[in-house]
Design a protein around this motif. Structure first.
Motif, PDB file in Angstrom:
ATOM      1  N   ASN A   1      -5.023  -1.886  -7.666  1.00 11.34           N
ATOM      2  CA  ASN A   1      -6.234  -0.628  -7.627  1.00 11.34           C
ATOM      3  C   ASN A   1      -5.356   0.610  -7.185  1.00 11.34           C
ATOM      4  OD1 ASN A   1      -8.702   0.258  -7.240  1.00 11.34           O
ATOM      5  ND2 ASN A   1      -8.780   0.167  -5.365  1.00 11.34           N
ATOM      6  N   GLN A   2      -5.907   1.480  -7.504  1.00  7.88           N
ATOM      7  CA  GLN A   2      -5.612   2.858  -7.349  1.00  7.88           C
ATOM      8  C   GLN A   2      -6.789   3.893  -7.602  1.00  7.88           C
ATOM      9  OE1 GLN A   2      -3.032   4.445 -10.809  1.00  7.88           O
ATOM     10  NE2 GLN A   2      -4.372   3.213 -12.284  1.00  7.88           N
TER      11      GLN A   2
ATOM     12  N   GLU B   1      -4.248   6.492  -3.305  1.00  4.86           N
ATOM     13  CA  GLU B   1      -3.513   5.028  -2.835  1.00  4.86           C
ATOM     14  C   GLU B   1      -3.418   4.152  -4.283  1.00  4.86           C
ATOM     15  OE1 GLU B   1      -5.074   2.665   0.816  1.00  4.86           O
ATOM     16  OE2 GLU B   1      -6.153   1.950  -0.744  1.00  4.86           O
ATOM     17  N   VAL B   2      -2.345   3.455  -4.002  1.00  4.67           N
ATOM     18  CA  VAL B   2      -1.937   2.495  -5.081  1.00  4.67           C
ATOM     19  C   VAL B   2      -1.542   1.286  -4.471  1.00  4.67           C
ATOM     20  CG1 VAL B   2      -0.303   1.733  -6.808  1.00  4.67           C
ATOM     21  CG2 VAL B   2      -0.829   4.124  -6.589  1.00  4.67           C
ATOM     22  N   LEU B   3      -2.446   0.087  -4.622  1.00  6.64           N
ATOM     23  CA  LEU B   3      -2.339  -1.252  -3.988  1.00  6.64           C
ATOM     24  C   LEU B   3      -1.496  -2.019  -5.362  1.00  6.64           C
ATOM     25  CD1 LEU B   3      -5.880  -1.968  -2.587  1.00  6.64           C
ATOM     26  CD2 LEU B   3      -3.837  -0.985  -1.373  1.00  6.64           C
TER      27      LEU B   3
ATOM     28  N   ARG C   1      -9.223   8.167   2.605  1.00  7.66           N
ATOM     29  CA  ARG C   1      -9.206   9.138   3.482  1.00  7.66           C
ATOM     30  C   ARG C   1      -8.250   8.274   4.142  1.00  7.66           C
ATOM     31  NH1 ARG C   1     -11.886  13.161   4.356  1.00  7.66           N
ATOM     32  NH2 ARG C   1     -13.573  12.747   2.955  1.00  7.66           N
ATOM     33  N   PRO C   2      -7.049   8.824   4.509  1.00  7.14           N
ATOM     34  CA  PRO C   2      -5.963   8.391   5.214  1.00  7.14           C
ATOM     35  C   PRO C   2      -6.259   7.655   6.433  1.00  7.14           C
ATOM     36  CG  PRO C   2      -5.390  10.412   4.656  1.00  7.14           C
ATOM     37  CD  PRO C   2      -6.606  10.438   4.227  1.00  7.14           C
TER      38      PRO C   2
ATOM     39  N   VAL D   1       0.683  -1.134   0.128  1.00  6.89           N
ATOM     40  CA  VAL D   1      -0.113   0.028   0.182  1.00  6.89           C
ATOM     41  C   VAL D   1       0.793   1.170  -0.039  1.00  6.89           C
ATOM     42  CG1 VAL D   1      -1.721   1.168   1.200  1.00  6.89           C
ATOM     43  CG2 VAL D   1      -1.748  -1.036   1.524  1.00  6.89           C
ATOM     44  N   THR D   2       0.821   2.081  -0.994  1.00  8.23           N
ATOM     45  CA  THR D   2       1.598   3.248  -1.238  1.00  8.23           C
ATOM     46  C   THR D   2       0.465   4.551  -1.352  1.00  8.23           C
ATOM     47  OG1 THR D   2       3.107   1.968  -2.229  1.00  8.23           O
ATOM     48  CG2 THR D   2       3.443   4.400  -2.168  1.00  8.23           C
ATOM     49  N   ARG D   3       0.745   5.527  -0.606  1.00  9.90           N
ATOM     50  CA  ARG D   3      -0.179   6.704  -0.644  1.00  9.90           C
ATOM     51  C   ARG D   3       0.462   8.189  -0.815  1.00  9.90           C
ATOM     52  NH1 ARG D   3      -2.794   5.669   4.472  1.00  9.90           N
ATOM     53  NH2 ARG D   3      -3.963   3.300   4.057  1.00  9.90           N
TER      54      ARG D   3
END
Length: 176
Positions: free
Chosen positions: A105-106, A94-96, A110-111, A80-82
């Motif tokens: 997914n991208q 967010e990119v999974l 909401r963090p 998970v990268t945001r």
């Protein structure tokens, strides 16, 4: 010329224009960007994604993420990268990615996790898919009509409405 945060935001807005052209026009004015710049950013992004040597993920284009970690999805673990983007304060893109590095997914999230909204608070560019699910138990998630589109059917005061999203960000609410 590098492809950075501004160009990435414009490439996202190009797809958002499908459902909310007025809001995108307003954002372009706020950014001091033209429709030509929007189209050029989208065209460049598309060329990069389909090139023989595509960029190695958004990290290279957007710089260090605001968050990087892992999450489990069934028996698989994904990264998970945001990133926080200036045009959408309080939200992150967010990119999974799966075990092989492929993007699963991208979208915007909401963090701190979904927030609960009243029906009147569901405004374009103000909520994400997770917020609508948390706010309206029983909401039905649907695939959208184009890439990166999503829809959620929800009931309010006995009527059914459809919230439409692009990259997980609310674009409009359709209803009776």
């Amino acid at each position: 010329m590098g492809f950075g945060v501004r160009e990435f935001e414009l490439s996202l807005m190009h797809r958002m224009r499908d459902l909310n052209p007025e809001r995108v026009e307003e954002a372009l004015g706020d950014m001091g960007a033209s429709r030509a710049e929007l189209r050029a950013a989208h065209a460049r992004w598309t060329r990069m994604l389909h090139s023989p040597r595509p960029p190695k993920g958004p990290r290279r284009l957007l710089g260090p993420p605001s968050y990087a970690g892992t999450t489990s999805m069934g028996s698989l673990t994904c990264d998970v990268t945001r990133w926080a983007l200036p045009s959408w304060p309080g939200l992150e893109f967010e990119v999974l990615t799966g075990p092989g590095g492929e993007v699963w997914n991208q979208w915007f999230v909401r963090p701190a996790g979904p927030r609960t909204f009243s029906f009147d608070e569901l405004v374009p560019w103000g909520c994400v898919v997770g917020d609508v699910g948390a706010s309206f138990p029983g909401a039905v998630h649907l695939e959208g009509q184009a890439p990166h589109h999503w829809a959620v059917d929800l009931t309010h005061e006995g009527a059914t409405y459809r919230a439409r999203f692009v990259y997980g960000l609310c674009q409009r609410i359709d209803g009776p």
